[in-house]
Design a protein around this motif. Sequence first.
Motif, PDB file in Angstrom:
ATOM      1  N   SER A  72      -4.973   5.153  15.023  1.00 11.56           N
ATOM      2  CA  SER A  72      -5.761   6.059  14.185  1.00 11.56           C
ATOM      3  C   SER A  72      -4.964   6.880  13.185  1.00 11.56           C
ATOM      4  CB  SER A  72      -6.556   7.022  15.088  1.00 11.56           C
ATOM      5  OG  SER A  72      -5.663   7.824  15.871  1.00 11.56           O
ATOM      6  N   ASP A  73      -3.684   6.605  13.003  1.00 18.53           N
ATOM      7  CA  ASP A  73      -2.932   7.356  11.995  1.00 18.53           C
ATOM      8  C   ASP A  73      -3.490   7.083  10.604  1.00 18.53           C
ATOM      9  OD1 ASP A  73      -1.350   8.462  13.903  1.00 18.53           O
ATOM     10  OD2 ASP A  73       0.463   7.305  13.425  1.00 18.53           O
ATOM     11  N   ALA A  74      -3.418   8.117   9.726  1.00 13.01           N
ATOM     12  CA  ALA A  74      -4.014   8.023   8.394  1.00 13.01           C
ATOM     13  C   ALA A  74      -3.433   6.882   7.576  1.00 13.01           C
ATOM     14  CB  ALA A  74      -3.826   9.347   7.647  1.00 13.01           C
ATOM     15  N   ASP A  75      -2.131   6.595   7.757  1.00 16.74           N
ATOM     16  CA  ASP A  75      -1.511   5.540   6.946  1.00 16.74           C
ATOM     17  C   ASP A  75      -1.936   4.141   7.364  1.00 16.74           C
ATOM     18  OD1 ASP A  75      -0.124   5.787   9.344  1.00 16.74           O
ATOM     19  OD2 ASP A  75       1.782   5.156   8.484  1.00 16.74           O
ATOM     20  N   HIS A  76      -2.859   4.069   8.342  1.00 18.68           N
ATOM     21  CA  HIS A  76      -3.399   2.776   8.762  1.00 18.68           C
ATOM     22  C   HIS A  76      -4.920   2.691   8.611  1.00 18.68           C
ATOM     23  CE1 HIS A  76       0.215   0.934  10.824  1.00 18.68           C
ATOM     24  NE2 HIS A  76       0.622   2.174  10.574  1.00 18.68           N
ATOM     25  N   ILE A  77      -5.594   3.846   8.385  1.00 16.47           N
ATOM     26  CA  ILE A  77      -7.068   3.789   8.374  1.00 16.47           C
ATOM     27  C   ILE A  77      -7.733   4.446   7.173  1.00 16.47           C
ATOM     28  CG2 ILE A  77      -7.122   3.721  10.898  1.00 16.47           C
ATOM     29  CD1 ILE A  77      -8.267   6.615  10.762  1.00 16.47           C
ATOM     30  N   THR A  81     -11.910 -14.724   7.273  1.00 15.31           N
ATOM     31  CA  THR A  81     -11.134 -13.663   6.626  1.00 15.31           C
ATOM     32  C   THR A  81     -11.015 -12.470   7.556  1.00 15.31           C
ATOM     33  OG1 THR A  81     -13.113 -12.704   5.609  1.00 15.31           O
ATOM     34  CG2 THR A  81     -11.890 -14.320   4.308  1.00 15.31           C
ATOM     35  N   CYS A  82      -9.870 -11.818   7.543  1.00 15.49           N
ATOM     36  CA  CYS A  82      -9.698 -10.604   8.341  1.00 15.49           C
ATOM     37  C   CYS A  82      -8.640  -9.714   7.719  1.00 15.49           C
ATOM     38  CB  CYS A  82      -9.347 -10.933   9.789  1.00 15.49           C
ATOM     39  SG  CYS A  82      -7.707 -11.648  10.017  1.00 15.49           S
ATOM     40  N   LEU A  83      -8.627  -8.464   8.152  1.00 15.01           N
ATOM     41  CA  LEU A  83      -7.680  -7.475   7.655  1.00 15.01           C
ATOM     42  C   LEU A  83      -7.107  -6.719   8.841  1.00 15.01           C
ATOM     43  CD1 LEU A  83      -6.732  -6.231   4.846  1.00 15.01           C
ATOM     44  CD2 LEU A  83      -8.361  -4.394   5.331  1.00 15.01           C
ATOM     45  N   PHE A  84      -5.782  -6.603   8.880  1.00 14.48           N
ATOM     46  CA  PHE A  84      -5.114  -5.807   9.887  1.00 14.48           C
ATOM     47  C   PHE A  84      -4.699  -4.477   9.254  1.00 14.48           C
ATOM     48  CE2 PHE A  84      -4.633 -10.160  11.208  1.00 14.48           C
ATOM     49  CZ  PHE A  84      -4.780 -10.131  12.585  1.00 14.48           C
ATOM     50  N   ASP A  85      -5.420  -3.420   9.602  1.00 15.62           N
ATOM     51  CA  ASP A  85      -5.155  -2.066   9.106  1.00 15.62           C
ATOM     52  C   ASP A  85      -5.405  -1.957   7.602  1.00 15.62           C
ATOM     53  OD1 ASP A  85      -4.543  -0.925  11.562  1.00 15.62           O
ATOM     54  OD2 ASP A  85      -2.423  -1.451  11.428  1.00 15.62           O
ATOM     55  N   GLY A  86      -5.363  -0.713   7.112  1.00 14.28           N
ATOM     56  CA  GLY A  86      -5.537  -0.459   5.688  1.00 14.28           C
ATOM     57  C   GLY A  86      -5.453   1.026   5.413  1.00 14.28           C
ATOM     58  N   GLY A  87      -4.262   1.485   5.037  1.00 13.96           N
ATOM     59  CA  GLY A  87      -4.105   2.909   4.772  1.00 13.96           C
ATOM     60  C   GLY A  87      -2.788   3.216   4.109  1.00 13.96           C
ATOM     61  N   SER A  88      -2.650   4.454   3.627  1.00  8.92           N
ATOM     62  CA  SER A  88      -1.426   4.887   2.969  1.00  8.92           C
ATOM     63  C   SER A  88      -1.393   6.411   2.924  1.00  8.92           C
ATOM     64  CB  SER A  88      -1.352   4.333   1.544  1.00  8.92           C
ATOM     65  OG  SER A  88      -0.214   4.799   0.864  1.00  8.92           O
ATOM     66  N   THR A  89      -0.194   6.963   2.969  1.00  7.32           N
ATOM     67  CA  THR A  89      -0.047   8.414   2.847  1.00  7.32           C
ATOM     68  C   THR A  89       0.488   8.829   1.485  1.00  7.32           C
ATOM     69  OG1 THR A  89       2.152   8.253   3.885  1.00  7.32           O
ATOM     70  CG2 THR A  89       0.280   8.812   5.316  1.00  7.32           C
ATOM     71  N   GLU A 124     -12.618   9.514  23.185  1.00 14.47           N
ATOM     72  CA  GLU A 124     -13.377  10.613  22.609  1.00 14.47           C
ATOM     73  C   GLU A 124     -12.500  11.774  22.163  1.00 14.47           C
ATOM     74  OE1 GLU A 124     -12.949  10.973  26.979  1.00 14.47           O
ATOM     75  OE2 GLU A 124     -13.687   9.413  25.640  1.00 14.47           O
ATOM     76  N   ASP A 125     -11.268  11.816  22.631  1.00 13.84           N
ATOM     77  CA  ASP A 125     -10.374  12.922  22.266  1.00 13.84           C
ATOM     78  C   ASP A 125      -9.613  12.667  20.974  1.00 13.84           C
ATOM     79  OD1 ASP A 125     -11.145  14.203  24.578  1.00 13.84           O
ATOM     80  OD2 ASP A 125      -9.474  13.414  25.767  1.00 13.84           O
ATOM     81  N   ASP A 126      -9.649  11.450  20.477  1.00 13.20           N
ATOM     82  CA  ASP A 126      -8.933  11.108  19.243  1.00 13.20           C
ATOM     83  C   ASP A 126      -9.905  11.265  18.074  1.00 13.20           C
ATOM     84  OD1 ASP A 126      -7.670   9.804  17.065  1.00 13.20           O
ATOM     85  OD2 ASP A 126      -6.456   8.613  18.465  1.00 13.20           O
ATOM     86  N   GLU A 127      -9.732  12.334  17.304  1.00 12.77           N
ATOM     87  CA  GLU A 127     -10.683  12.685  16.252  1.00 12.77           C
ATOM     88  C   GLU A 127     -10.773  11.608  15.171  1.00 12.77           C
ATOM     89  OE1 GLU A 127     -11.425  16.257  12.968  1.00 12.77           O
ATOM     90  OE2 GLU A 127      -9.995  16.529  14.608  1.00 12.77           O
ATOM     91  N   ASN A 128      -9.625  11.129  14.680  1.00 12.81           N
ATOM     92  CA  ASN A 128      -9.626  10.099  13.634  1.00 12.81           C
ATOM     93  C   ASN A 128     -10.242   8.799  14.135  1.00 12.81           C
ATOM     94  OD1 ASN A 128      -8.428  11.783  11.783  1.00 12.81           O
ATOM     95  ND2 ASN A 128      -6.353  11.016  12.137  1.00 12.81           N
ATOM     96  N   TYR A 129      -9.947   8.460  15.378  1.00  7.39           N
ATOM     97  CA  TYR A 129     -10.474   7.258  16.027  1.00  7.39           C
ATOM     98  C   TYR A 129     -12.005   7.307  16.038  1.00  7.39           C
ATOM     99  CZ  TYR A 129     -10.513   3.642  19.780  1.00  7.39           C
ATOM    100  OH  TYR A 129     -10.688   2.515  20.526  1.00  7.39           O
ATOM    101  N   VAL A 147       0.829  -1.206   0.000  1.00  5.15           N
ATOM    102  CA  VAL A 147       0.000   0.000   0.000  1.00  5.15           C
ATOM    103  C   VAL A 147       0.862   1.255   0.000  1.00  5.15           C
ATOM    104  CG1 VAL A 147      -2.014  -1.059   1.081  1.00  5.15           C
ATOM    105  CG2 VAL A 147      -0.183  -0.139   2.523  1.00  5.15           C
ATOM    106  N   GLY A 148       2.126   1.108  -0.378  1.00 10.32           N
ATOM    107  CA  GLY A 148       3.018   2.260  -0.320  1.00 10.32           C
ATOM    108  C   GLY A 148       3.408   2.534   1.118  1.00 10.32           C
ATOM    109  N   GLN A 149       3.412   3.817   1.508  1.00 15.61           N
ATOM    110  CA  GLN A 149       3.788   4.190   2.870  1.00 15.61           C
ATOM    111  C   GLN A 149       2.575   4.015   3.785  1.00 15.61           C
ATOM    112  OE1 GLN A 149       6.763   4.633   3.804  1.00 15.61           O
ATOM    113  NE2 GLN A 149       6.411   5.199   5.925  1.00 15.61           N
ATOM    114  N   GLY A 150       2.389   2.795   4.227  1.00 10.33           N
ATOM    115  CA  GLY A 150       1.256   2.475   5.077  1.00 10.33           C
ATOM    116  C   GLY A 150       1.297   1.010   5.463  1.00 10.33           C
ATOM    117  N   ASP A 151       0.167   0.509   5.944  1.00  8.10           N
ATOM    118  CA  ASP A 151       0.091  -0.881   6.405  1.00  8.10           C
ATOM    119  C   ASP A 151      -1.240  -1.499   6.017  1.00  8.10           C
ATOM    120  OD1 ASP A 151       2.406  -1.783   7.514  1.00  8.10           O
ATOM    121  OD2 ASP A 151       1.909  -1.278   9.579  1.00  8.10           O
TER     122      ASP A 151
END
Length: 776
Positions: free
Chosen positions: A571-576, A533-541, A604-609, A518-522
């Motif tokens: 909750s980092d973008a490169d994972h979600i 079936t399952c998926l661990f994370d999914g994102g890229s910057t 509740e304080d983590d906006e992306n989460y 996924v490039g720079q991500g996971d």
Amino acid sequence: MLTGAVSAICSNLLLLWIAGGIESLLLIYLCRKRKLSAIFYCYVIVCLLAMITSYARTSENITKSFYENQLEESNGKQVNIKGNVKKITQQNGYMQLMLQNCQIHIIDENIDLKQAGVLVTVSSFSGINGDTVELNGKLKCFERSRNPGEFDSRVYYHSLGLDYRCQAYNLEIVKHADYGLERIAQIVRTHMNTVFNVVAPEDAGILESVILGNRENLDQSTKEMYQISGIAHLLAISGLHISIIGMTLYRLLRKLFPFLSSAVLAGFVMLVYLYMTGNGISAFRAIVMFLIAMLAEVLGRTYDISTALSIAGLLLILSDGRVLINNGFQLSFAALAGICWVYPALLSVFHRSKSSDKTMSVKLQEAILMSMSVQLSTLPVILLSYYQFPVYGFLLNLVVIPLMSLVMVGGILSGLAGIFSMSAAGFFIGISHSVLQFYKWLCSIYVKIPGAVCVMGKPSETEVFIYIAILCLFMFYASFGKNFKQWKKLMAAGVLVISVVQMKQSVKKGMVVQMIDVGQGDSIFMQTETGFTCLFDGGSTDIKHVGEKRILPMIKSQGVNHLDYVFVSHSDADHINGLIELIESMDCTFHIEHMIFPDILNKEDDENYQKLIVIARKAGIRIGFSSTGDKLEYGKHLTITCLHPEVDYPYESANDYSAVYFVQYQNFRMLMNGDAEKHAEQDIMAHLQENQLAHINVLKVGHHGSSSSTSDEFLAQIKPQTALISCGIWNSYGHPHEETIQHLESAGSRIYVTNQKGAIRIDTDGDMYEVRTFLR
């Protein structure tokens, strides 16, 4: 019949020869009572030869050729290009020119490259097809696919005769095309585009696609809706469209002129129409066959569809053998081949009626069998491209195809009426609009039917070969019989169903784990033979639309239409950000059951989460939270245990609370470290020691191989045999860091990195495991 499809998927030369040989012998046998033209035999021979030459052009072999090496050496160079404009497409805010017979001069190295095709992007262009242009720019290669199921731009554009792409500047027309068909076609095309966008802005994209051959302005949701419903062929210029326009025009002209004049005039208009629509493969095939039909009319000869199809195929292949690996070529010719050869076989086995018996019931049966013949013949190509097929699409086509003439006639009349009055254009466009709205309603109903779409995955070359062989044997079987008994019909139907089912992809044994590039991500996908079936994370910057373009196609190519669980590490973008796209893509072909988040303080304080939780809940996904010690057990062999974070863990950053999972499948052990860093590793080691878990088979290295994770102490305890690292090509972080690589090498780990190897696949039976990479 399916030589083009076989050539695109077979990487084994022997299979190519066998498939082509079987096809040739079968066709000659089936037509043994007919006097075959020399053109038909030439077509078979040229298909076989072109099939072999195109072998080196396939996605798996293109990387090994001299051609590929030349591409890589030229990538990124400043060049001067001079070439002829083959096709012009209008995009949103820019234009693209397909140049052919290009002379490319690398400026800094004073080197001239061989003639090539170049896709040029320019802000504006006032010329027409046939113009000769000269420009400066930076030469770029088309991207290769780096994952199973991912669209391969390099192979696709290569099949269109394009070797490079280029962002142009200082572009000028050095020679204008002669005033002829091209200019007439451009004037008509520009005018009709304007009319459609004024009187029917909602339908303009579809009308431009079906009448003018321009799919660039077609809404993506419309493309997907038509594709899922099995009527996407309506969006391309095809034999259906040509027959509607050409034969309608010819019949009108016959009322005014003799048949020779009518045929010549109709042929000329259709040539103009071919240029107007961009001279696409399916349009070219249809126009050639139409012109042959007109020639047969003039000469008083019988029109033979097999001969006409052969001539069209010969012309395309001889102009450029690479066309054989083009998806449009394969679909177009496979569909016609189905009508020519599969349809008579289906009629012979499943439908017996007197030639004079043409009741509505008989006509309906024949229509259904013809629609099924097209679906059977195109099925391998569809699965190789889209990994799914509409089960009842052949029934939907019975309704939409007859109405397509109204869309075409309404659109063409509207375009012509717009010359005089936009009000008149609006009146005629109402016909097309009504039918298109009806199509939209039909598609919305279709997707709600249980089992409407079957996600089968991308079949292997062996499975496609078996399918084609069975289909050929069925035609051979049909050629012997006259009155098939009921049990023979059921047996034949059962064999056809089995031939389709055997192409369904699934894990045959054990478990498969795939780290998606996924490039720079996971993102890591996992499935077992029991269907979990399952998926661990999914994102890229650094990869745009990573969920839509890389993750989802990879999942569907495995024959998977759902995810039981999605584990979110943090909750980092490169994972979600790719997970958000997956949720938005949920439809009748894909869904997610559960999504598991780390149970952290102050959620509740983590906006992306919170954003991801809200989106998931609205989509009907069940939400869960995990902390150290929580386990998910599936069947007798699979256990997924959360090792981090602990309840009330005082994290300092999102990376610090990153969830870590220990996956055990019988004796196979894998550690999913997310972005966990050295501070979190201390807690992980304590839990591993407490539960006597050590000697990991595979480690998903934390934080993309950053030096902030994967300490020597941590590696000394887990002793990973294999280490997987996910990071982008030339990423700005310098991942993986040299320090981390040295730590892993000192620990004796075999290291695989996605930016070098593409997707990384692990197959295990619970004891032994094998690692394979997508890029060899």
